[in-house]
Design an enzyme around this catalytic site. Structure first.
Site, PDB file in Angstrom:
ATOM      1  N   LEU B  74      45.403  41.584  46.784  1.00 13.15           N
ATOM      2  CA  LEU B  74      45.904  42.603  47.718  1.00 13.15           C
ATOM      3  C   LEU B  74      45.972  42.028  49.126  1.00 13.15           C
ATOM      4  O   LEU B  74      46.522  42.635  50.015  1.00 13.15           O
ATOM      5  CB  LEU B  74      44.998  43.831  47.665  1.00 13.15           C
ATOM      6  CG  LEU B  74      44.738  44.364  46.243  1.00 13.15           C
ATOM      7  CD1 LEU B  74      43.777  45.543  46.276  1.00 13.15           C
ATOM      8  CD2 LEU B  74      46.042  44.778  45.570  1.00 13.15           C
ATOM      9  N   ARG B  75      45.384  40.844  49.316  1.00 12.59           N
ATOM     10  CA  ARG B  75      45.460  40.081  50.578  1.00 12.59           C
ATOM     11  C   ARG B  75      44.669  40.695  51.716  1.00 12.59           C
ATOM     12  O   ARG B  75      44.810  40.268  52.850  1.00 12.59           O
ATOM     13  CB  ARG B  75      46.915  39.878  51.019  1.00 12.59           C
ATOM     14  CG  ARG B  75      47.802  39.206  49.982  1.00 12.59           C
ATOM     15  CD  ARG B  75      47.324  37.840  49.600  1.00 12.59           C
ATOM     16  NE  ARG B  75      48.359  37.091  48.851  1.00 12.59           N
ATOM     17  CZ  ARG B  75      48.099  35.976  48.171  1.00 12.59           C
ATOM     18  NH1 ARG B  75      46.864  35.489  48.130  1.00 12.59           N
ATOM     19  NH2 ARG B  75      49.068  35.347  47.544  1.00 12.59           N
ATOM     20  N   ASP B 316      48.590  38.889  37.687  1.00 10.41           N
ATOM     21  CA  ASP B 316      48.271  37.755  38.560  1.00 10.41           C
ATOM     22  C   ASP B 316      49.091  37.871  39.850  1.00 10.41           C
ATOM     23  O   ASP B 316      49.662  36.897  40.346  1.00 10.41           O
ATOM     24  CB  ASP B 316      48.526  36.413  37.867  1.00 10.41           C
ATOM     25  CG  ASP B 316      47.879  35.260  38.622  1.00 10.41           C
ATOM     26  OD1 ASP B 316      46.936  35.518  39.390  1.00 10.41           O
ATOM     27  OD2 ASP B 316      48.330  34.110  38.464  1.00 10.41           O
ATOM     28  N   HIS B 320      53.426  36.973  48.746  1.00  9.48           N
ATOM     29  CA  HIS B 320      53.491  35.992  49.838  1.00  9.48           C
ATOM     30  C   HIS B 320      54.510  36.426  50.881  1.00  9.48           C
ATOM     31  O   HIS B 320      55.493  37.091  50.551  1.00  9.48           O
ATOM     32  CB  HIS B 320      53.940  34.625  49.310  1.00  9.48           C
ATOM     33  CG  HIS B 320      52.881  33.881  48.570  1.00  9.48           C
ATOM     34  ND1 HIS B 320      51.700  33.485  49.161  1.00  9.48           N
ATOM     35  CD2 HIS B 320      52.825  33.440  47.292  1.00  9.48           C
ATOM     36  CE1 HIS B 320      50.971  32.830  48.264  1.00  9.48           C
ATOM     37  NE2 HIS B 320      51.618  32.798  47.115  1.00  9.48           N
TER      38      HIS B 320
END
Lengths: 334, 436
Positions: B74-75, B316, B320
């Site tokens: 989820l960054r 997965d 980005h």
């Protein structure tokens, strides 16, 4: 997006020169023929033609190189282009400017052609894919992938000595795994119809499934060299000893080094080639490197003509004659 | 879309006429599904006193448990320029995913209860889906010093992992497995021997040879797998292998299970469709880790999934920013933005005859939930009402404007799929409804 589509325009003419793969045989022949015509130029006392006058060519080298950069520079100058040499230390890109930033900045300075060398495979494709429509990209070596101008100058060398490629047995000896030169040579040889392409190396210096490149694989130099018409020795990098790929230069030379004695196993008129710079006593004995079969210095000589040919072919379509431009404008109005 | 925990305030809901598939309960048939107080109340017959406040007409649709995704980045915290918990959970629920499991490689790393708490709170405030966390196996994922696993477990971590970072040695792995076993924590392992990976970025095969890209041999996975299996067998820890990529790995896991070793494994959806040749001319959208391998491997993974050797399919998900893929291939960041293709690709396996629909749904719901040890992935009465409703016949195309993740990095743009999510409920509340 295939490499072929990226490299040629809608008329099949050269736009970028990134790899030999995907090109037509006719285009390779055209490059060699054009290079032949430039050989005369470079032998004159005034070594210039005005083909690319007013054009700006950037040699963008992210990897150290003296020879390749010098020949590209000379080729550009002999075509009367303005040349800018930029050697980008790897540390400069670490500072944050991305490759794309570098490309955009140079495009903003109205450069017309980029000659690119980089340690990452695929860099030339990346530049070509993102370059402005008027910009050509020439691959001067990307990672282990391709070094197409080197392959073409090797093909020209072979053609001048052997006349053609049919029935030729060509053997490439050494570090195939890490060699962009070998990959491009193998492609070019197969495309030009060479009789047989062989590679000779220990398993540690061969890529997996090497035969899929279109070669016969040998692990014994004496077997691989037998009756060969062309022997290409690859440079062995010293760092291969550190990566547990080889035990020592000594053993490498003993097993894979080209000596005068081994050369007698090849065809009587065999030529010996090397993309340089050579490691005397590691992959090749001085006696062979400097001997009658060696054409190593000729390769360097042809390198300039081949690079002139590639540059002028890639740029030419973007230099329409003035009349043609005016005619086009009229058509648009009409 | 906030407050997924306020389940008592959820309206009584009936989902009418759906083909309800709940593999956990062995249910597959046309039913009415009654939801009350955020939980599944009953099948077919309204519970006493039930008054529907919301009615969903789901005729010709499938209603299944909300999808449980074993691995989605989820960054947040730390890489909010790529994505956030809010953006990615919103994309997740549009794709029928109601629970996501976040691996520990956030910045800072999930190696203290404070980071677990931060993610939990952010998810509660801004998340549309449930967010679970896997804690780090070693401090900072640096590979040598163990984390306070008991504290991580108490804070809510569903397991521990060091992926994708390497461990310093097999001794560290052994100690980490033993210590995790002390607290009955599942260890999530990515089988990847770093020394054999050796700077590689694609499968070491014909494509790597052709393009001169440094290759990652199959043995980078199988050697690590073999070593880990030996230690798992010895320690008796419960272990899960994430994202296997090779057919041989599937056989090794099958054999280990046959011998009674307590292991499970998953595969990411894209590995079931793509192969090394898709990299074509250095297309960085296909740069993933583990790398795309051969057709033989892809078929082996499909077979492993059908047979249950691979327990789950995960996304997965690795969103980005555009720049991450704008570089020469080896210099790009690996990963696919995968949330929104998890169900579509799995349904495509059904179309292609690899799995039947109930098995496919099991691999997305009850099986991953069991691996995480969470009480979701089922529609059994009493379970939280996390439901995914999809129209199994609706064709659609994945385009840039149908993609909702912040990450646009997917090689599946332009793919045609059949089966589209129409409603997603989390804890009995509709968090996504396709009004189109």
């Amino acid at each position: 997006m295939s490499g072929a589509n990226l490299q040629v325009d809608e008329n099949g003419r050269l736009r970028h020169f990134l790899t030999v793969e995907g090109l037509h045989r006719g285009l390779l022949v055209e490059i060699m023929d054009t290079a032949e015509s430039f050989l005369g130029v470079v032998e004159q006392s005034v070594k210039k033609v005005p083909l690319l006058r007013g054009k700006t060519i950037v040699n963008l080298f992210f990897e150290a190189s003296t020879r390749t950069r010098t020949t590209f520079e000379l080729a550009a100058k002999r075509l009367s282009a303005d040349v800018l040499n930029i050697n980008v230390d790897a540390s400069a890109t670490v500072k944050g400017e991305t490759l794309l930033d570098t490309l955009r900045n140079l495009e903003a300075m109205h450069c017309d052609m980029f000659v690119v060398r980089h340690a990452d495979s695929g860099t030339a494709h990346f530049f070509a894919r993102h370059a402005a429509p008027h910009v050509s990209v020439i691959n001067a070596g990307d990672g282990r992938h391709a070094h197409p101008t080197q392959a073409l100058l090797d093909m020209l060398t072979i053609r001048r000595h052997k006349g053609g490629f049919d029935r030729l047995r060509v053997v490439i000896v050494g570090d195939i795994l890490h060699s962009r030169v070998a990959r491009s040579q193998i492609r070019a040889l197969n495309l030009l119809g060479a009789g047989e392409v062989r590679v000779v190396a220990p398993h540690t210096l061969l890529p997996v499934r090497a035969e899929t490149l279109g070669v016969r694989v040998f692990h014994d130099l004496e077997a691989g060299i037998r009756d060969a018409d062309v022997i290409i020795m690859l440079r062995l990098q010293h760092e291969r000893m550190r990566g547990a790929l080889l035990p020592s230069e000594h053993e490498y030379f003993r097993l894979f080094g080209l000596t005068a004695e081994r050369l007698t196993l090849a065809a009587p008129e065999a030529i010996v080639m090397h993309p340089g710079p050579i490691n005397r006593g590691v992959e090749i004995d001085s006696q062979v490197a400097d001997g009658a079969h060696s054409v190593i210095l000729e390769q360097v000589h042809y390198g300039i003509a081949v690079r002139m040919a590639v540059m002028s072919l890639a740029m030419h379509r973007r230099i329409p004659a003035p009349e043609a431009r005016e005619a086009g404008a009229e058509r648009e109005i009409g | 879309m906030t407050g997924i925990e306020r389940e008592s305030e959820t309206p009584a809901t009936v989902i009418r006429g759906a083909r309800v598939i709940d593999p956990a309960d062995g249910v597959d048939g046309v039913h009415d599904l009654f939801l009350q107080n955020g939980c599944v109340a009953a099948l077919d017959r309204a519970p006493p006193g039930f008054r529907a406040e919301v009615e969903i007409d789901a005729r010709d649709r499938v209603a299944c448990p909300g999808i449980v995704d074993l691995c989605a980045r989820l960054r947040e915290p730390g890489q909010e320029h790529k994505a956030t918990i809010a953006s990615e959970t919103a994309a997740a629920v549009r794709a029928g995913i109601t629970s996501v499991c976040c691996p520990p490689d956030t910045r800072p790393v999930i190696d203290t209860p404070a980071v677990v708490e931060l993610i939990r709170r952010r998810a509660e405030q801004q998340g549309a889906a449930r967010v679970f966390t896997v804690g780090a196996l070693t401090q900072g994922l640096a590979g040598s010093q163990l984390t306070e696993m008991a504290a991580l477990k108490a804070a809510g971590c569903v397991g521990v992992s060091n992926a994708p970072a390497p461990l310093a040695s097999l001794l560290v792995l052994r100690r980490a497995l033993e210590y995790a076993a002390t607290f009955d924590l599942t260890v999530f392992l990515q089988a990847e021997e770093p020394s054999l990976q050796d700077g590689g970025c694609v499968h070491e095969g014909a494509l790597a040879t052709r393009l001169g890209l440094p290759g990652i041999p199959e043995a980078a996975e199988t050697a690590a797998l073999a070593a880990a299996l030996a230690l798992i067998e010895q320690t008796g820890v419960r272990a899960h292998f994430c994202r296997l990529s090779a057919a041989r790995s599937v056989r090794m896991v099958a054999r280990a299970r046959h011998d009674g070793v307590p292991v499970s494994a998953d595969v990411c959806a894209h590995q079931l469709f793509l192969t090394e040749t898709d990299v074509a001319e250095f297309n960085a959208l296909y740069h993933v880790r583990p790398p795309l391998r051969t057709r033989h491997d892809r078929d082996g993974l499909r077979e492993g999934l059908a047979q249950g050797v691979l327990d789950a399919v995960c996304s997965d998900h690795q969103p980005h920013e555009a720049d991450a893929k704008l570089a020469p291939f080896p210099a790009t960041e690996p990963g696919i933005s995968g949330l929104e293709t998890l169900l579509p690709l799995t349904l495509r396996l059904v179309e292609e005859g690899v799995l039947d629909l109930p098995t496919a749904i099991a691999r997305l719901t009850v099986d991953p939930a069991r691996i995480l040890g969470i009480p979701h992935g089922t529609l059994a009465p009493g379970a939280a009402a996390d439901v995914c409703i999809f129209d199994p016949r609706r064709p659609w195309r994945l385009d840039a404007d149908t993609l909702h993740s912040r990450g646009r990095n997917t090689p599946f743009l332009g793919w045609e799929f059949t089966g589209r999510v129409t409603h997603t409920l989390v804890g009995g509340r509709i968090v996504f409804e396709d009004r189109g």
